[in-house]
Design a protein around this motif. Sequence first.
Motif, PDB file in Angstrom:
ATOM      1  N   LEU A  13       0.824  -1.211   0.000  1.00 13.31           N
ATOM      2  CA  LEU A  13       0.000   0.000   0.000  1.00 13.31           C
ATOM      3  C   LEU A  13       0.858   1.262   0.000  1.00 13.31           C
ATOM      4  CD1 LEU A  13      -2.840  -1.026   2.481  1.00 13.31           C
ATOM      5  CD2 LEU A  13      -2.969  -0.878  -0.011  1.00 13.31           C
ATOM      6  N   CYS A  14       1.975   1.220   0.713  1.00 13.98           N
ATOM      7  CA  CYS A  14       2.879   2.369   0.709  1.00 13.98           C
ATOM      8  C   CYS A  14       3.424   2.595  -0.702  1.00 13.98           C
ATOM      9  CB  CYS A  14       4.024   2.129   1.693  1.00 13.98           C
ATOM     10  SG  CYS A  14       5.120   3.535   1.942  1.00 13.98           S
ATOM     11  N   LEU A  15       3.763   1.511  -1.386  1.00 10.98           N
ATOM     12  CA  LEU A  15       4.286   1.632  -2.748  1.00 10.98           C
ATOM     13  C   LEU A  15       3.253   2.218  -3.695  1.00 10.98           C
ATOM     14  CD1 LEU A  15       6.459   1.171  -4.882  1.00 10.98           C
ATOM     15  CD2 LEU A  15       5.657  -1.194  -5.096  1.00 10.98           C
ATOM     16  N   VAL A  16       2.008   1.726  -3.649  1.00  6.09           N
ATOM     17  CA  VAL A  16       1.012   2.238  -4.583  1.00  6.09           C
ATOM     18  C   VAL A  16       0.698   3.703  -4.287  1.00  6.09           C
ATOM     19  CG1 VAL A  16      -1.117   1.570  -3.359  1.00  6.09           C
ATOM     20  CG2 VAL A  16      -1.094   1.614  -5.848  1.00  6.09           C
ATOM     21  N   GLN A  17       0.721   4.094  -3.024  1.00  2.00           N
ATOM     22  CA  GLN A  17       0.533   5.515  -2.695  1.00  2.00           C
ATOM     23  C   GLN A  17       1.622   6.355  -3.358  1.00  2.00           C
ATOM     24  OE1 GLN A  17      -1.617   7.476  -1.197  1.00  2.00           O
ATOM     25  NE2 GLN A  17      -2.832   6.284   0.238  1.00  2.00           N
ATOM     26  N   GLY A  18       2.869   5.920  -3.199  1.00  2.00           N
ATOM     27  CA  GLY A  18       3.980   6.679  -3.748  1.00  2.00           C
ATOM     28  C   GLY A  18       4.002   6.731  -5.260  1.00  2.00           C
ATOM     29  N   LEU A  19       3.651   5.603  -5.887  1.00  2.00           N
ATOM     30  CA  LEU A  19       3.653   5.569  -7.351  1.00  2.00           C
ATOM     31  C   LEU A  19       2.508   6.397  -7.929  1.00  2.00           C
ATOM     32  CD1 LEU A  19       4.579   1.839  -8.093  1.00  2.00           C
ATOM     33  CD2 LEU A  19       6.069   3.851  -8.108  1.00  2.00           C
ATOM     34  N   ARG A  20       1.325   6.293  -7.352  1.00  3.37           N
ATOM     35  CA  ARG A  20       0.197   7.076  -7.860  1.00  3.37           C
ATOM     36  C   ARG A  20       0.479   8.570  -7.720  1.00  3.37           C
ATOM     37  NH1 ARG A  20      -3.170   3.871 -10.881  1.00  3.37           N
ATOM     38  NH2 ARG A  20      -4.273   5.842 -11.086  1.00  3.37           N
ATOM     39  N   ALA A 321      10.125  -3.008   5.264  1.00  2.96           N
ATOM     40  CA  ALA A 321       9.178  -3.115   4.146  1.00  2.96           C
ATOM     41  C   ALA A 321       8.782  -1.742   3.622  1.00  2.96           C
ATOM     42  CB  ALA A 321       7.938  -3.885   4.600  1.00  2.96           C
ATOM     43  N   LEU A 322       8.524  -0.801   4.513  1.00  2.00           N
ATOM     44  CA  LEU A 322       8.179   0.555   4.090  1.00  2.00           C
ATOM     45  C   LEU A 322       9.361   1.201   3.370  1.00  2.00           C
ATOM     46  CD1 LEU A 322       6.325   1.673   7.345  1.00  2.00           C
ATOM     47  CD2 LEU A 322       5.255   1.211   5.119  1.00  2.00           C
ATOM     48  N   HIS A 323      10.567   0.946   3.861  1.00  2.56           N
ATOM     49  CA  HIS A 323      11.773   1.463   3.205  1.00  2.56           C
ATOM     50  C   HIS A 323      11.901   0.883   1.800  1.00  2.56           C
ATOM     51  CE1 HIS A 323      15.741   3.193   2.887  1.00  2.56           C
ATOM     52  NE2 HIS A 323      16.304   2.005   2.741  1.00  2.56           N
ATOM     53  N   ASP A 324      11.622  -0.420   1.648  1.00  5.54           N
ATOM     54  CA  ASP A 324      11.613  -1.037   0.317  1.00  5.54           C
ATOM     55  C   ASP A 324      10.711  -0.258  -0.632  1.00  5.54           C
ATOM     56  OD1 ASP A 324      13.169  -3.116   1.282  1.00  5.54           O
ATOM     57  OD2 ASP A 324      11.548  -4.590   1.278  1.00  5.54           O
ATOM     58  N   ALA A 325       9.491   0.017  -0.159  1.00  5.73           N
ATOM     59  CA  ALA A 325       8.510   0.696  -1.009  1.00  5.73           C
ATOM     60  C   ALA A 325       9.033   2.043  -1.472  1.00  5.73           C
ATOM     61  CB  ALA A 325       7.193   0.859  -0.247  1.00  5.73           C
ATOM     62  N   ASP A 326       9.624   2.792  -0.569  1.00 10.29           N
ATOM     63  CA  ASP A 326      10.144   4.109  -0.927  1.00 10.29           C
ATOM     64  C   ASP A 326      11.326   3.998  -1.883  1.00 10.29           C
ATOM     65  OD1 ASP A 326      10.427   6.909  -0.887  1.00 10.29           O
ATOM     66  OD2 ASP A 326      11.876   6.800   0.760  1.00 10.29           O
ATOM     67  N   GLN A 327      12.215   3.034  -1.633  1.00  7.32           N
ATOM     68  CA  GLN A 327      13.377   2.884  -2.510  1.00  7.32           C
ATOM     69  C   GLN A 327      12.967   2.457  -3.919  1.00  7.32           C
ATOM     70  OE1 GLN A 327      16.595   3.870  -1.527  1.00  7.32           O
ATOM     71  NE2 GLN A 327      15.157   4.666  -0.006  1.00  7.32           N
ATOM     72  N   LEU A 328      12.024   1.525  -4.020  1.00  6.91           N
ATOM     73  CA  LEU A 328      11.556   1.112  -5.343  1.00  6.91           C
ATOM     74  C   LEU A 328      10.829   2.258  -6.025  1.00  6.91           C
ATOM     75  CD1 LEU A 328      11.239  -1.033  -7.483  1.00  6.91           C
ATOM     76  CD2 LEU A 328       9.280  -1.964  -6.220  1.00  6.91           C
ATOM     77  N   ARG A 329      10.035   3.016  -5.275  1.00  5.86           N
ATOM     78  CA  ARG A 329       9.364   4.198  -5.827  1.00  5.86           C
ATOM     79  C   ARG A 329      10.378   5.159  -6.444  1.00  5.86           C
ATOM     80  NH1 ARG A 329       8.535   9.565  -4.219  1.00  5.86           N
ATOM     81  NH2 ARG A 329      10.030   9.208  -2.511  1.00  5.86           N
ATOM     82  N   ARG A 330      11.458   5.423  -5.745  1.00  9.72           N
ATOM     83  CA  ARG A 330      12.473   6.357  -6.240  1.00  9.72           C
ATOM     84  C   ARG A 330      13.109   5.856  -7.530  1.00  9.72           C
ATOM     85  NH1 ARG A 330      14.089  10.124  -2.203  1.00  9.72           N
ATOM     86  NH2 ARG A 330      13.019   9.715  -0.209  1.00  9.72           N
ATOM     87  N   LYS A 331      13.373   4.549  -7.588  1.00 10.24           N
ATOM     88  CA  LYS A 331      13.980   3.985  -8.798  1.00 10.24           C
ATOM     89  C   LYS A 331      13.009   4.058  -9.977  1.00 10.24           C
ATOM     90  CE  LYS A 331      17.924   2.626  -6.972  1.00 10.24           C
ATOM     91  NZ  LYS A 331      17.754   3.146  -5.600  1.00 10.24           N
ATOM     92  N   ARG A 336      10.580   6.808 -15.047  1.00 12.04           N
ATOM     93  CA  ARG A 336       9.591   7.756 -15.581  1.00 12.04           C
ATOM     94  C   ARG A 336      10.258   8.964 -16.203  1.00 12.04           C
ATOM     95  NH1 ARG A 336       6.887  11.587 -11.325  1.00 12.04           N
ATOM     96  NH2 ARG A 336       9.019  12.392 -11.620  1.00 12.04           N
ATOM     97  N   ASP A 337      11.312   9.428 -15.553  1.00 19.72           N
ATOM     98  CA  ASP A 337      11.998  10.638 -16.019  1.00 19.72           C
ATOM     99  C   ASP A 337      13.028  10.371 -17.100  1.00 19.72           C
ATOM    100  OD1 ASP A 337      10.486  11.972 -14.157  1.00 19.72           O
ATOM    101  OD2 ASP A 337      12.106  12.154 -12.679  1.00 19.72           O
ATOM    102  N   GLY A 338      13.182   9.109 -17.512  1.00 18.84           N
ATOM    103  CA  GLY A 338      14.133   8.783 -18.565  1.00 18.84           C
ATOM    104  C   GLY A 338      15.576   8.716 -18.106  1.00 18.84           C
TER     105      GLY A 338
END
Length: 378
Positions: A13-20, A321-331, A336-338
Amino acid sequence: MKVTIVGAGLGGLCLVQGLRAAGIEATVYERDPGITARFQGYRIGLGELGDSALRACLPRALHPVLEAVKGDLAGERTRLNHRLERTGADSSALAVAIDRHVLRHLLLSGIGEHVRFGDAFTGYEPLPGGGVRAHFAGKTSSIDSDLLVGADGIGSAVRAQLSPETPVEDSGVRALIGRTPLTERFAALVPGFGTGVSDGEVTMMLGLMRFRVLPGVLNAMAPELGLPEAGHYLRWVIMLAPDHSVLARQDLSMQEIALELTRGWHADVRAVIEDADRDNSVLLSIRTVSPAERWPAGPVTLLGDAIHATSPSGGNGANTALHDADQLRRKLIAVRDGRLPLADAVNAYETDMIDYGTEAVAHSLRELDRFRRPAAAR
């Protein structure tokens, strides 16, 4: 870019929040029929890793709510004997706690249409032109995306296919974990950061979950939050070594086991067990998952307990797990930015995640070692 996430736990859920929030299409698929379908767990200690990840992924409008539902922990870690006579104390500490069930509801805020309950993941197949097709049993049959993320916990069906050589290890240690509504009588047992009560053989650890603002009060001010009704409570834990004779007693309930272990203890401690919420008190097997050999690179990855499930004795599972979500979001924002190809972004995430995830599991097992000794050596 389109991301499919399996598992609506804290990490997913943390990941989908960050990605959206970053404008990346992402949807979570969860096998449970709803968020209240089963036991949700207890309070967690929210460290810097987890807190910063939540603040990075949640919309700014939800930051005040996140702060409001935290609970402050401060003071000594008191040690008492089973008659509640003080035997010592550890150094004072400051920390923050948060209730897992309340946090999970908060993480659902504003993204309900992107979380599909009642869809059990059954398998995946890489697509010839790139990407991956995930299959489900439920409302959804299959979905194509650029990346599939397994955030489906210690029994991960995604991991079973991606990295079948990564085993679930049973430590042998069992934990009696209870949740008791907080009263003045019980609050007096935990005057500081936490309390350990021991008779020399059995130790019961007590901790508070006292919300800064009760979730019900927040709902009254903002009904759209949909937070669960929850009151302040006392969380207690008794760890049992693998050889403990009480584990052979199949005729006893969890609370009966706890009462048997604390026979002759002070009445206030016994009352904590007797008054526990039976729907939120369980006997758990302490199992872990540590990353094994690196799986083949591709459009599938893992986060949280699906790849590095820790013992609760380490206090770092949810934070990692929350840290994972944020790190994957950043990558994925870099994709997205190319700035990065998707394959390179996933590889960079996995390289770092496996390193710190392995250490998180190792740390939790070091903390668990004292509960693994035979009874005669304790």
